[in-house]
Design an enzyme around this catalytic site. Structure first.
Site, PDB file in Angstrom:
ATOM      1  N   CYS A  34       0.876  -1.169   0.000  1.00 19.51           N
ATOM      2  CA  CYS A  34       0.000   0.000   0.000  1.00 19.51           C
ATOM      3  C   CYS A  34       0.920   1.227   0.000  1.00 19.51           C
ATOM      4  O   CYS A  34       2.133   1.114   0.179  1.00 19.51           O
ATOM      5  CB  CYS A  34      -0.905  -0.003   1.226  1.00 19.51           C
ATOM      6  SG  CYS A  34       0.017   0.092   2.766  1.00 19.51           S
ATOM      7  N   CYS A  54      -8.495   3.070   6.689  1.00 17.87           N
ATOM      8  CA  CYS A  54      -7.878   3.297   5.380  1.00 17.87           C
ATOM      9  C   CYS A  54      -8.461   2.279   4.396  1.00 17.87           C
ATOM     10  O   CYS A  54      -8.566   1.089   4.720  1.00 17.87           O
ATOM     11  CB  CYS A  54      -6.367   3.107   5.503  1.00 17.87           C
ATOM     12  SG  CYS A  54      -5.566   2.995   3.916  1.00 17.87           S
ATOM     13  N   GLU A  71       0.097  -0.546  15.809  1.00 17.09           N
ATOM     14  CA  GLU A  71      -0.507   0.742  15.425  1.00 17.09           C
ATOM     15  C   GLU A  71      -1.353   1.295  16.578  1.00 17.09           C
ATOM     16  O   GLU A  71      -1.298   2.493  16.885  1.00 17.09           O
ATOM     17  CB  GLU A  71      -1.376   0.573  14.169  1.00 17.09           C
ATOM     18  CG  GLU A  71      -1.972   1.904  13.724  1.00 17.09           C
ATOM     19  CD  GLU A  71      -3.043   1.755  12.654  1.00 17.09           C
ATOM     20  OE1 GLU A  71      -2.888   0.917  11.751  1.00 17.09           O
ATOM     21  OE2 GLU A  71      -4.044   2.505  12.734  1.00 17.09           O
ATOM     22  N   SER A 120      -0.806 -10.653   8.825  1.00 20.95           N
ATOM     23  CA  SER A 120      -2.211 -11.013   9.041  1.00 20.95           C
ATOM     24  C   SER A 120      -3.067 -10.618   7.840  1.00 20.95           C
ATOM     25  O   SER A 120      -4.016 -11.309   7.514  1.00 20.95           O
ATOM     26  CB  SER A 120      -2.737 -10.418  10.339  1.00 20.95           C
ATOM     27  OG  SER A 120      -2.633  -9.034  10.288  1.00 20.95           O
ATOM     28  N   ASN A 121      -2.716  -9.506   7.141  1.00 19.46           N
ATOM     29  CA  ASN A 121      -3.558  -9.139   6.000  1.00 19.46           C
ATOM     30  C   ASN A 121      -3.375 -10.128   4.845  1.00 19.46           C
ATOM     31  O   ASN A 121      -4.304 -10.379   4.094  1.00 19.46           O
ATOM     32  CB  ASN A 121      -3.315  -7.671   5.597  1.00 19.46           C
ATOM     33  CG  ASN A 121      -2.072  -7.492   4.782  1.00 19.46           C
ATOM     34  OD1 ASN A 121      -2.076  -7.710   3.589  1.00 19.46           O
ATOM     35  ND2 ASN A 121      -0.975  -7.104   5.425  1.00 19.46           N
ATOM     36  N   HIS A 149      -1.970  -4.382  19.060  1.00 15.63           N
ATOM     37  CA  HIS A 149      -1.410  -4.204  17.712  1.00 15.63           C
ATOM     38  C   HIS A 149      -0.503  -2.961  17.744  1.00 15.63           C
ATOM     39  O   HIS A 149      -0.865  -1.951  18.364  1.00 15.63           O
ATOM     40  CB  HIS A 149      -2.550  -4.010  16.703  1.00 15.63           C
ATOM     41  CG  HIS A 149      -2.069  -3.923  15.286  1.00 15.63           C
ATOM     42  ND1 HIS A 149      -1.478  -2.786  14.778  1.00 15.63           N
ATOM     43  CD2 HIS A 149      -2.074  -4.825  14.281  1.00 15.63           C
ATOM     44  CE1 HIS A 149      -1.141  -3.007  13.508  1.00 15.63           C
ATOM     45  NE2 HIS A 149      -1.493  -4.233  13.183  1.00 15.63           N
TER      46      HIS A 149
HETATM   47 FE1  F3S Z   1      -1.147   1.366   4.263  1.00 13.26          FE
HETATM   48 FE2  F3S Z   1      -1.205   3.684   5.445  1.00 13.26          FE
HETATM   49 FE3  F3S Z   1      -3.413   2.553   4.724  1.00 13.26          FE
HETATM   50  S1  F3S Z   1       0.169   2.016   5.895  1.00 13.26           S
HETATM   51  S2  F3S Z   1      -3.019   0.381   4.893  1.00 13.26           S
HETATM   52  S3  F3S Z   1      -1.838   3.301   3.362  1.00 13.26           S
HETATM   53  S4  F3S Z   1      -3.022   3.605   6.625  1.00 13.26           S
END
Ligand code: F3S
Length: 290
Positions: A12, A201, A135, A230-231, A133
């Site tokens: 991403c 996001c 974050e 995990s994603n 987590h």
């Molecule tokens: Fe990636 Fe930033 Fe979204 S790290 S998943 S673009 S919040």
């Protein structure tokens, strides 16, 4: 055979930015005379991909595993990964005189700013996300009063706060939208005075939607990702539901599919921490050999 590569496969925006930051720092140190070079560190692994991390390690980049370890470092460049970190980490770096290169994703940084500003006004912060987590731990560290982390509808139902307080609800960027909405509804229905900022996001959601769509039509589906990510595992689960011939691989070496005679379409997707060169390698192999 027809090959469909998901447009959203791989890094991403925030992860790409963080990985590029490490590359830039390596190049910057190589550009100065050896005796002037500074050691480069990342605070935690820059991404969940052991190939990328070990490639950087081979180039001299070290991973700092804890605050205690950071406290012992007095010289060098420390890169903050896209997940972001608590304010304390910046404070320690400043005290120790190390250079901070901040690759926190701007979408995460925005959450830090919101919770910091709101909590300074006395607002009670609710973080919808998975406690523990990195974050979420980072976001907690920008709240000046005591935040609460809510990860499930049950936790929201059981939450007991003061109805006369002001609340600000934010979300971990990768949280599911519908679950977030359910939790917000519970707070509103219980009569809390809430200011809701949806900080989810879309990158993760878009990647999952696209993977799901492709796997509905694919006879073989390949998900590329690190088992620690995990994603990536979630992508595999989504694809496996739609396509029983789904393979979860880290690199091309793991790809040994049984190809049904009737197979006509292969789909490929990859988690947020899978580098482009691995995706490309798999794609061109599949195009040549399937
Ligand atoms: Fe990636 Fe930033 Fe979204 S790290 S998943 S673009 S919040």
């Amino acid at each position: 055979m027809k090959v469909i590569l998901a447009e959203s496969a791989g890094f991403c925006f925030g992860v790409e930015r963080a990985v590029n930051t490490v590359k830039e720092q390596i190049a910057a140190q190589l550009a100065v005379p050896e005796e002037e070079r500074l050691p480069i560190y990342t605070y935690g692994s820059i991404i969940h991909n052991k190939h990328v991390v070990s490639d950087f390690e081979n180039k001299g980049v070290k991973v700092i595993g804890s605050l205690e370890e950071l406290e012992t470092i007095h010289k060098g460049v420390v890169i903050i990964r896209s997940h972001g970190v608590e304010k304390k980490v910046y404070d320690i770096m400043e005290q120790n005189g190390v250079t901070c290169v901040d690759a926190t994703c701007p979408f995460v940084k925005r959450i830090h700013t919101i919770v910091h500003t709101e909590s300074e006004k006395g607002t009670h912060i609710i973080i919808v996300g998975n406690d523990g987590h990195p974050e979420v731990e980072g976001i907690k560290g920008w709240v000046v009063n005591t935040p609460d982390v809510i990860g499930t509808k049950e936790e929201a139902e059981n939450f007991q706060g003061n109805l006369s307080d002001n609340y600000c609800i934010v979300s971990q960027t990768t949280f599911q939208n519908d679950k977030f909405q359910d939790i917000v509804d519970i707070f509103c229905n219980k009569g809390y005075n809430v200011n809701v900022v949806n900080t989810i996001c879309n990158a993760t959601h878009e990647r999952q939607e696209e993977a799901c769509k492709i796997s509905e039509t694919a006879d073989i589906m390949i998900v590329i990702g690190d088992p620690q990510s995990s994603n990536s595992r979630k992508l595999y689960e989504i694809c496996r539901k739609e396509c029983e011939n789904t393979y979860f691989i880290q690199t091309l070496d793991d790809l040994h599919p049984e190809i049904p005679d009737t197979a006509k379409t292969v789909g490929i997707t990859a988690g947020a921490s899978t580098p482009n060169n691995i995706i490309e390698e798999v794609q061109s192999y599949v195009r040549r050999n399937f």
